[in-house]
Design a protein around this motif. Structure first.
Motif, PDB file in Angstrom:
ATOM      1  N   SER A 794      96.725  32.329  50.451  1.00  0.00           N
ATOM      2  CA  SER A 794      95.419  32.244  51.123  1.00  0.00           C
ATOM      3  C   SER A 794      95.609  31.533  52.446  1.00  0.00           C
ATOM      4  O   SER A 794      96.317  30.515  52.519  1.00  0.00           O
ATOM      5  CB  SER A 794      94.412  31.462  50.266  1.00  0.00           C
ATOM      6  OG  SER A 794      94.293  32.036  48.975  1.00  0.00           O
ATOM      7  N   TYR A 795      94.963  32.039  53.498  1.00  0.00           N
ATOM      8  CA  TYR A 795      95.114  31.424  54.804  1.00  0.00           C
ATOM      9  C   TYR A 795      93.946  31.804  55.701  1.00  0.00           C
ATOM     10  O   TYR A 795      93.218  32.773  55.433  1.00  0.00           O
ATOM     11  CB  TYR A 795      96.439  31.833  55.457  1.00  0.00           C
ATOM     12  CG  TYR A 795      96.639  33.325  55.603  1.00  0.00           C
ATOM     13  CD1 TYR A 795      96.420  33.967  56.815  1.00  0.00           C
ATOM     14  CD2 TYR A 795      97.066  34.104  54.523  1.00  0.00           C
ATOM     15  CE1 TYR A 795      96.611  35.340  56.947  1.00  0.00           C
ATOM     16  CE2 TYR A 795      97.258  35.462  54.644  1.00  0.00           C
ATOM     17  CZ  TYR A 795      97.028  36.078  55.857  1.00  0.00           C
ATOM     18  OH  TYR A 795      97.210  37.429  55.992  1.00  0.00           O
ATOM     19  N   SER A 796      93.749  31.035  56.763  1.00  0.00           N
ATOM     20  CA  SER A 796      92.720  31.314  57.765  1.00  0.00           C
ATOM     21  C   SER A 796      93.358  31.289  59.136  1.00  0.00           C
ATOM     22  O   SER A 796      94.218  30.441  59.414  1.00  0.00           O
ATOM     23  CB  SER A 796      91.593  30.273  57.710  1.00  0.00           C
ATOM     24  OG  SER A 796      90.927  30.335  56.470  1.00  0.00           O
ATOM     25  N   GLU A 798      92.664  31.590  63.454  1.00  0.00           N
ATOM     26  CA  GLU A 798      91.747  31.548  64.593  1.00  0.00           C
ATOM     27  C   GLU A 798      92.555  31.787  65.862  1.00  0.00           C
ATOM     28  O   GLU A 798      93.648  31.242  66.015  1.00  0.00           O
ATOM     29  CB  GLU A 798      91.062  30.182  64.681  1.00  0.00           C
ATOM     30  CG  GLU A 798      90.217  29.991  65.939  1.00  0.00           C
ATOM     31  CD  GLU A 798      89.775  28.542  66.128  1.00  0.00           C
ATOM     32  OE1 GLU A 798      88.852  28.134  65.413  1.00  0.00           O
ATOM     33  OE2 GLU A 798      90.378  27.841  66.966  1.00  0.00           O
ATOM     34  N   THR A 857      86.944  32.124  63.133  1.00  0.00           N
ATOM     35  CA  THR A 857      87.943  31.923  62.093  1.00  0.00           C
ATOM     36  C   THR A 857      87.846  33.053  61.082  1.00  0.00           C
ATOM     37  O   THR A 857      86.757  33.391  60.618  1.00  0.00           O
ATOM     38  CB  THR A 857      87.723  30.575  61.389  1.00  0.00           C
ATOM     39  OG1 THR A 857      87.857  29.516  62.343  1.00  0.00           O
ATOM     40  CG2 THR A 857      88.760  30.354  60.294  1.00  0.00           C
ATOM     41  N   TYR A 858      88.986  33.601  60.702  1.00  0.00           N
ATOM     42  CA  TYR A 858      89.038  34.736  59.789  1.00  0.00           C
ATOM     43  C   TYR A 858      89.902  34.369  58.582  1.00  0.00           C
ATOM     44  O   TYR A 858      91.082  34.069  58.732  1.00  0.00           O
ATOM     45  CB  TYR A 858      89.621  35.966  60.498  1.00  0.00           C
ATOM     46  CG  TYR A 858      88.726  36.487  61.602  1.00  0.00           C
ATOM     47  CD1 TYR A 858      87.847  37.535  61.361  1.00  0.00           C
ATOM     48  CD2 TYR A 858      88.745  35.907  62.862  1.00  0.00           C
ATOM     49  CE1 TYR A 858      87.016  38.015  62.370  1.00  0.00           C
ATOM     50  CE2 TYR A 858      87.920  36.365  63.874  1.00  0.00           C
ATOM     51  CZ  TYR A 858      87.054  37.427  63.623  1.00  0.00           C
ATOM     52  OH  TYR A 858      86.231  37.885  64.627  1.00  0.00           O
ATOM     53  N   PRO A 859      89.310  34.396  57.366  1.00  0.00           N
ATOM     54  CA  PRO A 859      90.084  34.095  56.160  1.00  0.00           C
ATOM     55  C   PRO A 859      90.741  35.364  55.595  1.00  0.00           C
ATOM     56  O   PRO A 859      90.195  36.466  55.689  1.00  0.00           O
ATOM     57  CB  PRO A 859      89.030  33.561  55.192  1.00  0.00           C
ATOM     58  CG  PRO A 859      87.763  34.262  55.606  1.00  0.00           C
ATOM     59  CD  PRO A 859      87.866  34.505  57.089  1.00  0.00           C
ATOM     60  N   TYR A 860      91.913  35.155  54.988  1.00  0.00           N
ATOM     61  CA  TYR A 860      92.639  36.249  54.356  1.00  0.00           C
ATOM     62  C   TYR A 860      93.227  35.760  53.040  1.00  0.00           C
ATOM     63  O   TYR A 860      93.459  34.568  52.843  1.00  0.00           O
ATOM     64  CB  TYR A 860      93.810  36.735  55.230  1.00  0.00           C
ATOM     65  CG  TYR A 860      93.410  37.305  56.570  1.00  0.00           C
ATOM     66  CD1 TYR A 860      93.255  38.679  56.746  1.00  0.00           C
ATOM     67  CD2 TYR A 860      93.217  36.469  57.668  1.00  0.00           C
ATOM     68  CE1 TYR A 860      92.899  39.208  57.988  1.00  0.00           C
ATOM     69  CE2 TYR A 860      92.856  36.982  58.898  1.00  0.00           C
ATOM     70  CZ  TYR A 860      92.702  38.350  59.054  1.00  0.00           C
ATOM     71  OH  TYR A 860      92.346  38.864  60.275  1.00  0.00           O
ATOM     72  N   SER A 873      90.425  40.788  53.368  1.00  0.00           N
ATOM     73  CA  SER A 873      89.855  40.145  54.552  1.00  0.00           C
ATOM     74  C   SER A 873      88.351  40.094  54.391  1.00  0.00           C
ATOM     75  O   SER A 873      87.811  40.485  53.345  1.00  0.00           O
ATOM     76  CB  SER A 873      90.248  40.932  55.807  1.00  0.00           C
ATOM     77  OG  SER A 873      89.687  42.242  55.749  1.00  0.00           O
ATOM     78  N   GLU A 874      87.643  39.634  55.436  1.00  0.00           N
ATOM     79  CA  GLU A 874      86.184  39.561  55.349  1.00  0.00           C
ATOM     80  C   GLU A 874      85.555  40.942  55.172  1.00  0.00           C
ATOM     81  O   GLU A 874      84.509  41.088  54.548  1.00  0.00           O
ATOM     82  CB  GLU A 874      85.623  38.908  56.614  1.00  0.00           C
ATOM     83  CG  GLU A 874      85.761  37.395  56.625  1.00  0.00           C
ATOM     84  CD  GLU A 874      85.021  36.778  57.805  1.00  0.00           C
ATOM     85  OE1 GLU A 874      85.005  37.415  58.882  1.00  0.00           O
ATOM     86  OE2 GLU A 874      84.474  35.677  57.644  1.00  0.00           O
ATOM     87  N   LYS A 904      94.930  27.768  60.237  1.00  0.00           N
ATOM     88  CA  LYS A 904      94.100  26.590  59.968  1.00  0.00           C
ATOM     89  C   LYS A 904      94.356  25.995  58.592  1.00  0.00           C
ATOM     90  O   LYS A 904      94.184  24.807  58.375  1.00  0.00           O
ATOM     91  CB  LYS A 904      92.622  26.955  60.124  1.00  0.00           C
ATOM     92  CG  LYS A 904      92.279  27.469  61.528  1.00  0.00           C
ATOM     93  CD  LYS A 904      90.803  27.636  61.748  1.00  0.00           C
ATOM     94  CE  LYS A 904      90.102  26.322  61.960  1.00  0.00           C
ATOM     95  NZ  LYS A 904      88.689  26.527  62.393  1.00  0.00           N
TER      96      LYS A 904
END
Length: 933
Positions: A794-796, A798, A857-860, A873-874, A904
């Motif tokens: 899991s990671y974010s 930007e 910010t985009y989480p994956y 993804s989102e 992040k």
């Protein structure tokens, strides 16, 4: 009739002589035992009573002895009362210290005059003829105001606010002033302290005594010796208020605090109270971190600085040598390097201490007092520091230094923030290049027979030195056995017979004489039940158990067993001399005991025990001392260490804890004795031994072995959770630079147009910044650990907003998993797509992110179940076809961007890929051996 003559009456029988009785002083004399073994035993004249011990005496003689003892006891009682030795803690402390000085192997060489005119300070000043009568008053006049100011500051700033109570073990501060620098240097060598402040003063924590030499009248003394004495006074105050066992443990605190309270030119007392930032320390340290090569070796991250534990600089030097990663060739080079390390450590410790008091308008002062409170309890370490301060203040600390530096030297530093430099880690070797790598690593041994380290028959001098080292450490019986074995081997090999055998025979005879001396003394002491002081124990010799090598001392109502080796050579020499066993023609063992301790040749040759020129043993000893006995003893420690290592188990047979202990012994031999020929000759063998031990000791469940700085948590089923919050600068060290990796993709991006103006790889990279791992340019970094499916990552991400560093805005990034170092991997792109190779062909599973806005910010999350890979993804989740050939390997982050790309947060739940841990193991082994080999 005559009367019969009167017969004289028989004389009455003579009364029988009174029975004789064996005299035992402690049974017949009241309070004798407590007097002979108590604190004030040195005041009593016990000889008249000890000389009658176990003799058959009549009642009148015993009564006379009782009367004499009552008089002696009364005399001592009056002296104790008149000197206040029981009522006054200071007098009692000084009396005890005076007795300790008389027994000290180095400080006893000087006669002292006790000066008590300056309470709470007392001075044992040398009574040598060269002492100027005006020295003491002059010294006190110059020194006392400064001592009082420092102590008052310590009390008002720390002891009183924290409610600290001084230890009763040091009711006053004491100083010993030796007559010459030579004597002071001998003392430092004895305590194995290189000496700080150019060897001008030293705080002896065992004696609670500050030791210096000469006077304050020498040139430079006001800026040198006075500062050194004040520095050591702070160390004494720290010890005085320490609530835990021993001294305070964090070295940065001990030295930085002493520097902080005494820094500056000290031309007057006002200077001492100003606490202005010392410009010399500031310039030295900031200039150092501006030089990447030197700063990477000698400057420390705060967690490294604060984490150093111990009373000396050994750990500091070892850390710098490990960062150097190669051996230092000469003693001069090693001394210069070590001095640079300790100087940098002192400067940084002082600057950090100044920062926590004054930085950010005093923001951290309360946190520091909280930390101070824990330190005096005996706590230490980075976690203790972090608990008090809440977070790592390294960024604030470096900003504080930069601002202070620019006030004094404007325009010298650039716009970038100060940073502790670190040597970039070497990129991990790809699978294709492993066989072409370092041949030493490729053939790293998994086993090693330590018998290969054994001293050979030709190295008879080294074997002799090893045997003498056994003697030097009071293992006299072992020394004799080793010498006899050496003699036998020489006779068998017939090697160097004319030179070696006579010399070895002489040493056998000498050791045997010393053993006889020791046994004779202890037998006599046991017979007479004499009082003996061995280390910290003082009592009557109850029994000598030679078979078990034990001395039994009666201490009060109990019996304490001590090993024979606890009776040091110096203690034996003094006791045997006092017992009259070192008189006449046979007194030369007294000089041999000095030589065996490694004392300077001049002192041995000047011994009264060598004055008989007709004695053959004395003459031969004199000649051997002149021919280099001191040097032979000096190399004994290295030779014995090698001999003991050679008797160990093969590397594969050692338990992990034992293996790590042996590795430390190997490193210690190389670090301390690397210049000795016997060690130089075995340097590569010692390395192979250490490598084999470390290979077996590697443990993939140990975070230290993995060499990572992220938060590691053990899960069920052998899985781990590795998390990065990127709030510590060193977390970036877990990501190894490989900026040239996947270079073909960069060329494709440039060919597609619009992204050609990216910084060159040499100017690109990642760093921890504001809670993120921030990268820019053409960069790639690989996480240092390999993982195996099933896993979840899991990671974010930007992308920073603002103006591009160069050219139009352009960014592209990927997070890769299951990477083998040869561009076989699974790549998760910024658009949410999956890229991989299937049957040799590149494949793409398109994602759903058409736009990627800078500043958002985009989480994956990427998941691999062992066959199928999913990237969530989102917008959506994409799935790969079965990928059974890509189930394990490294994780990497790849960017091609002229805007900052920020990772992040990162969390990985997986098993370690045990089949790919060789690289991690090699890095750990190199880290353990770096700076020594």
């Amino acid at each position: 009739m005559t009367e019969p003559a009167l017969r004289p009456e028989p004389a009455p029988p003579k009364p029988a002589p009174p029975p004789l009785k064996e005299f035992v002083p402690e049974a017949e004399l009241s309070e004798y035992e407590s007097a002979a073994t108590g604190d004030f035993h040195a005041l009593y004249d016990l000889e008249p009573f000890e000389s009658e011990r176990k003799k058959a005496l009549g009642a009148s003689t015993v009564e006379d002895l009782k009367q004499a003892w009552r008089l002696e006891r009364d005399r001592v009682r009056k002296e104790i009362d008149s000197r206040g030795l029981e009522s006054d803690p200071v007098s009692r402390h000084l009396f005890r210290l005076e007795q300790q000085l008389k027994k000290h192997s180095q400080l006893s060489r000087v006669k002292y005059t006790l000066v008590r005119d300056a309470s709470p300070y007392a001075f044992f000043v040398h009574s040598s003829p060269q002492r100027d009568p005006g020295v003491v008053p002059g010294m006190l006049e110059k020194l006392l105001p400064w001592l009082r100011e420092v102590e008052a500051t310590f009390g008002a700033s720390y002891a009183q606010p924290l409610g600290l109570k001084p230890s009763t073990a040091s009711p006053c501060h004491t100083f010993a002033i030796l007559p010459t620098r030579e004597l002071y240097s001998d003392y430092l060598r004895m305590v194995k302290e290189r000496g700080r402040a150019e060897g001008l003063a030293h705080y002896d924590s065992d004696l609670r005594l500050i030791v210096t030499w000469g006077s304050l009248e020498e040139p430079g003394s006001l800026d040198g010796k006075r500062w050194a004495i004040l520095h050591e006074l702070v160390n004494a105050l720290q010890h005085r208020y320490c609530e835990g066992p021993g001294k305070l443990r964090p070295l940065w605190f001990v030295e930085g605090h002493a520097q902080y309270l005494t820094a500056g030119k000290l031309e007057n007392l006002v200077d001492l109270s100003r606490r202005e930032l010392d410009r010399e320390h500031l310039k030295h340290f900031v200039d150092l971190v501006q030089k990447p090569a030197e700063g990477a070796l000698h400057a420390s991250l705060l967690r490294e600085l604060v984490g150093v534990d111990g009373s000396g600089y050994g750990k500091v030097i070892e850390a710098s040598r490990q960062r150097l990663g190669k051996p230092l060739k000469t003693e001069a080079e090693a001394r210069s390097f070590d001095l640079a390390s300790t100087r940098a450590f002192d400067a940084q410790s002082y600057l950090l201490m100044h920062f926590v008091h004054h930085g950010m308008d005093g923001k951290h002062r309360q946190a520091f007092l909280q930390y101070f409170r824990e330190v005096v309890k005996g706590e230490h370490g980075w976690n203790v520091f972090l608990k008090a301060f809440g977070k790592d203040p390294e960024g604030e600390f470096l900003s504080y230094l930069k601002e202070a530096y620019e006030k004094h030297w404007p325009g010298v530093l650039g716009a970038d923030a100060l940073k502790i430099p670190r040597k970039p880690k070497a990129p991990p070797a790809s699978a294709a290049s492993k066989t072409r790598g370092d041949p030493r690593k490729a053939s790293r041994p998994r086993d090693f027979d330590p018998k290969l380290l054994a001293l050979s028959g030709e190295e008879w001098e080294a074997k002799l030195a090893a045997a003498l080292e056994l003697g030097r450490t009071s293992r006299l019986d072992e020394a004799g056995a080793a010498l006899r074995a050496l003699k036998s081997s020489l006779e068998v090999e017939k090697a160097s017979k004319e030179t070696a055998s006579p010399r070895v025979i002489r040493e056998i005879q000498r050791i045997e004489e010393v053993v006889k001396l020791r046994n004779a003394f202890l037998a006599g002491a046991s017979e007479k039940q004499s009082v003996l002081e061995v280390g910290a124990a003082r009592g009557r010799v109850a029994e000598l158990d030679r078979e078990r090598g034990i001395i039994r001392l009666k201490v009060g109502n109990s019996v304490k067993e001590l090993p024979l080796v606890a009776l040091t050579l110096e203690n034996l020499r003094k006791c045997a001399d006092a017992a009259g066993l070192l008189k006449g023609v046979g007194s030369w063992p007294g000089a041999y005991l000095l030589a065996l301790q490694g004392q300077p040749a001049a002192r041995v040759l000047d011994s009264p025990h060598l004055r008989d020129k007709q004695s053959t043993p004395a003459r031969e000893l004199r000649q051997d001392v002149q021919d280099g006995f001191e040097r032979l003893v000096a190399q004994g420690e290295a030779a014995l260490a090698l001999d003991e290592l050679s008797r160990g188990k093969p590397a594969r047979g050692e338990e992990r804890a034992d293996a790590l202990t042996v590795v430390e012994r190997v490193k210690d031999v190389v670090a301390r004795h690397g210049a000795e020929p016997v060690v130089q000759k075995r340097r590569e063998l010692l390395r192979k031994y250490a490598e084999a031990l470390l290979h077996g000791a590697f443990d993939s469940s140990d975070v230290e072995c993995l060499g990572i700085h992220g938060a590691l948590e053990q899960l069920d089923g052998g899985r781990i959770r590795l998390s990065y919050s990127f709030d510590l600068a060193e977390e970036a060290d877990d990501f190894l630079p490989r900026n040239d990796y996947l270079d073909g993709m960069r060329r494709e991006l440039v060919a597609q147009g619009g992204v050609g103006a990216i910084q060159a790889p040499a100017a690109s990279g990642f760093r921890v910044q504001n809670g993120t791992l921030e990268g820019i340019g053409a960069a790639c970094s690989r996480l240092s650990l390999p993982f195996a499916a099933p896993f979840r990552v899991s990671y974010s991400i930007e992308v920073g907003s603002g103006r591009a560093r160069s050219g139009p805005e352009a960014f592209s990034w990927m997070l890769g998993v299951c990477d083998d170092g040869r561009e076989h991997n699974i790549r998760c792109t910024n658009s949410g797509a999956l890229l991989f190779r299937l049957d040799g062909r590149p494949e793409v599973v398109e994602g759903g992110l058409a736009m990627f806005e800078p500043g958002a910010t985009y989480p994956y999350e990427v998941r691999h179940d062992g066959r199928i890979v999913e990237l969530e993804s989102e917008k959506n989740t994409v799935r790969s076809p079965p990928l059974p050939h890509l189930t394990g390997g490294s994780l990497f982050l790849w960017i091609h961007s002229n805007l900052p790309v920020r990772l992040k947060e990162l969390t990985i739940e997986a098993k370690l890929d045990e089949g790919l841990l060789d690289e991690v193991r090699d890095r750990w082994i190199e880290a353990q051996l770096g700076g020594v080999f």
